[in-house]
Motif scaffolding. Structure first.
Motif, mmCIF file in Angstrom:
data_model
loop_
_atom_site.group_PDB
_atom_site.id
_atom_site.type_symbol
_atom_site.label_atom_id
_atom_site.label_comp_id
_atom_site.label_asym_id
_atom_site.label_seq_id
_atom_site.Cartn_x
_atom_site.Cartn_y
_atom_site.Cartn_z
ATOM 1 N N ALA A 96 0.833 -1.213 0.000
ATOM 2 C CA ALA A 96 0.000 0.000 0.000
ATOM 3 C C ALA A 96 0.864 1.260 0.000
ATOM 4 O O ALA A 96 0.506 2.274 -0.609
ATOM 5 C CB ALA A 96 -0.926 -0.011 1.209
ATOM 6 N N ILE A 97 2.022 1.201 0.668
ATOM 7 C CA ILE A 97 2.894 2.376 0.746
ATOM 8 C C ILE A 97 3.474 2.724 -0.618
ATOM 9 O O ILE A 97 3.443 3.878 -1.051
ATOM 10 C CB ILE A 97 4.024 2.139 1.764
ATOM 11 C CG1 ILE A 97 3.461 2.007 3.186
ATOM 12 C CG2 ILE A 97 5.055 3.279 1.709
ATOM 13 C CD1 ILE A 97 4.474 1.535 4.212
ATOM 14 N N TRP A 98 4.022 1.737 -1.300
ATOM 15 C CA TRP A 98 4.736 2.072 -2.547
ATOM 16 C C TRP A 98 3.793 2.209 -3.735
ATOM 17 O O TRP A 98 4.047 2.986 -4.663
ATOM 18 C CB TRP A 98 5.819 1.028 -2.867
ATOM 19 C CG TRP A 98 5.333 -0.201 -3.561
ATOM 20 C CD1 TRP A 98 4.966 -1.379 -2.997
ATOM 21 C CD2 TRP A 98 5.140 -0.381 -4.976
ATOM 22 N NE1 TRP A 98 4.560 -2.274 -3.943
ATOM 23 C CE2 TRP A 98 4.658 -1.687 -5.184
ATOM 24 C CE3 TRP A 98 5.328 0.434 -6.085
ATOM 25 C CZ2 TRP A 98 4.362 -2.200 -6.439
ATOM 26 C CZ3 TRP A 98 5.040 -0.068 -7.349
ATOM 27 C CH2 TRP A 98 4.560 -1.374 -7.515
ATOM 28 N N THR A 153 -6.674 -5.879 -6.663
ATOM 29 C CA THR A 153 -6.982 -4.468 -6.407
ATOM 30 C C THR A 153 -5.781 -3.561 -6.623
ATOM 31 O O THR A 153 -5.777 -2.414 -6.174
ATOM 32 C CB THR A 153 -7.512 -4.296 -4.971
ATOM 33 O OG1 THR A 153 -6.526 -4.775 -4.044
ATOM 34 C CG2 THR A 153 -8.802 -5.068 -4.763
ATOM 35 N N ALA A 154 -4.777 -4.044 -7.344
ATOM 36 C CA ALA A 154 -3.545 -3.278 -7.508
ATOM 37 C C ALA A 154 -3.759 -1.966 -8.250
ATOM 38 O O ALA A 154 -2.977 -1.027 -8.097
ATOM 39 C CB ALA A 154 -2.499 -4.128 -8.240
ATOM 40 N N HIS A 155 -4.801 -1.872 -9.049
ATOM 41 C CA HIS A 155 -5.033 -0.693 -9.890
ATOM 42 C C HIS A 155 -5.959 0.321 -9.245
ATOM 43 O O HIS A 155 -6.212 1.383 -9.825
ATOM 44 C CB HIS A 155 -5.668 -1.135 -11.210
ATOM 45 C CG HIS A 155 -7.026 -1.754 -11.019
ATOM 46 N ND1 HIS A 155 -7.194 -3.000 -10.449
ATOM 47 C CD2 HIS A 155 -8.276 -1.276 -11.259
ATOM 48 C CE1 HIS A 155 -8.483 -3.272 -10.380
ATOM 49 N NE2 HIS A 155 -9.162 -2.242 -10.861
ATOM 50 N N ASP A 156 -6.511 0.018 -8.052
ATOM 51 C CA ASP A 156 -7.587 0.840 -7.504
ATOM 52 C C ASP A 156 -7.445 0.938 -5.986
ATOM 53 O O ASP A 156 -7.736 -0.008 -5.259
ATOM 54 C CB ASP A 156 -8.935 0.214 -7.873
ATOM 55 C CG ASP A 156 -10.127 1.052 -7.425
ATOM 56 O OD1 ASP A 156 -9.939 2.025 -6.675
ATOM 57 O OD2 ASP A 156 -11.257 0.705 -7.827
ATOM 58 N N VAL A 157 -7.001 2.095 -5.507
ATOM 59 C CA VAL A 157 -6.777 2.265 -4.074
ATOM 60 C C VAL A 157 -8.082 2.176 -3.287
ATOM 61 O O VAL A 157 -8.090 1.701 -2.144
ATOM 62 C CB VAL A 157 -6.029 3.588 -3.789
ATOM 63 C CG1 VAL A 157 -6.865 4.806 -4.157
ATOM 64 C CG2 VAL A 157 -5.578 3.659 -2.334
ATOM 65 N N VAL A 158 -9.200 2.595 -3.871
ATOM 66 C CA VAL A 158 -10.482 2.496 -3.168
ATOM 67 C C VAL A 158 -10.839 1.029 -2.936
ATOM 68 O O VAL A 158 -11.217 0.625 -1.827
ATOM 69 C CB VAL A 158 -11.607 3.218 -3.943
ATOM 70 C CG1 VAL A 158 -12.909 3.156 -3.157
ATOM 71 C CG2 VAL A 158 -11.233 4.656 -4.241
#
Length: 268
Positions: A96-98, A153-158
């Motif tokens: 999540a950080i990078w 979910t790598a493409h969508d932070v939501v």
């Protein structure tokens, strides 16, 4: 040193001892990091993410055998399964950080805190296996359910905030008291010591789920989305598992779930 780049470096480390130590070191040195929040961090071509050891063998989740905690071998398998979840949780926080640019600095520092606390949980469980149960991390097969949702979910932070911390990790809030009850029923010194470790983990996991809830709500507000309705859409789109009853409503409320969300989780 730049925080997001360092998080990616630690995510790539395959050795659990080295990775957990590095995550703890990052938290200790948090004040010395710069944060390039608006700079995308390219993934390393030389590594498959996440870095992980050759063992444990990874199987489909339905192929991982369940064993009774009534036996030492069964307790070892149970603690190993929880340790594997905590190892994956280190990776989830570092990812999540990078991975997600253009978030407030607090977002990155929150997930740094989670990575370090998950590293401490992993070490507590691994030390318990070694000292009390004659096993080590890697001795039993495991599965990659948590990381699989991370990839989806790598493409969508939501979607990531909705479906990893506040869905998959939140299941631990429900499951941990039930596991503790079984271990107390066994009553052996190692089982009771494990209950104490799970007390620490449960208390801190409430905070981790709360961080996921906070950023999910923040992102929904920024994009004008209704959190409950959008969650239902995401859960269906990504085939997220529903919680298994009984729900730990008190822990979920402490982690920031609204009454409307709890009602939806319990009844759909």
């Amino acid at each position: 040193m730049e925080l997001r780049q360092r998080a990616l470096q630690v995510l790539c480390l395959p050795d659990p001892e080295e990775k957990s130590a590095a995550a703890l070191d990052m938290r200790a040195l948090a004040a010395s990091f710069s944060i390039a929040s608006h700079t995308p961090v390219p993934p390393p071509d030389a590594y498959a993410l996440p870095g992980r050891p050759a063992r444990p063998e990874l199987l489909h989740h339905q192929a991982v055998a369940r064993r009774s905690p009534a036996t030492p071998q069964g307790r070892a398998a149970l603690i190993h399964a929880i340790a594997h979840i905590e190892f994956n949780a280190i990776n989830l926080a570092l990812d999540a950080i990078w991975r997600f640019p253009a978030m407030p600095d607090r977002f990155y520092l929150d997930w740094l805190r989670v990575a370090a606390e998950e590293a401490r949980h992993f070490r507590l469980l691994r030390d318990h296996m070694r000292e009390h149960l004659g096993h080590d991390y890697g001795d039993f097969p495991a599965h990659q359910g948590l990381w699989s949702m991370c990839e989806k979910t790598a493409h969508d932070v939501v979607a990531r905030m909705a479906l990893v911390p506040r869905t998959l990790e939140a299941r631990g809030l429900d499951a941990t008291p039930l596991i503790q009850h079984k271990l107390r029923s066994v009553g052996t010194p190692d089982a009771l010591a494990a209950v104490g470790i799970l007390d620490i983990i449960l208390a801190e996991e409430v905070g981790h789920v709360a961080i996921g809830n906070h950023w999910y709500a923040w992102l929904c507000a920024r994009q004008g989305l209704d959190p409950v309705a959008h969650y239902a859409l995401l859960a269906k789109r990504y085939e997220a598992p529903r919680p298994k009853p009984p729900i730990n409503a008190a822990a979920r409320r402490a982690a920031g779930f609204s009454e409307a969300e709890l009602l939806w989780l319990q009844h759909g």
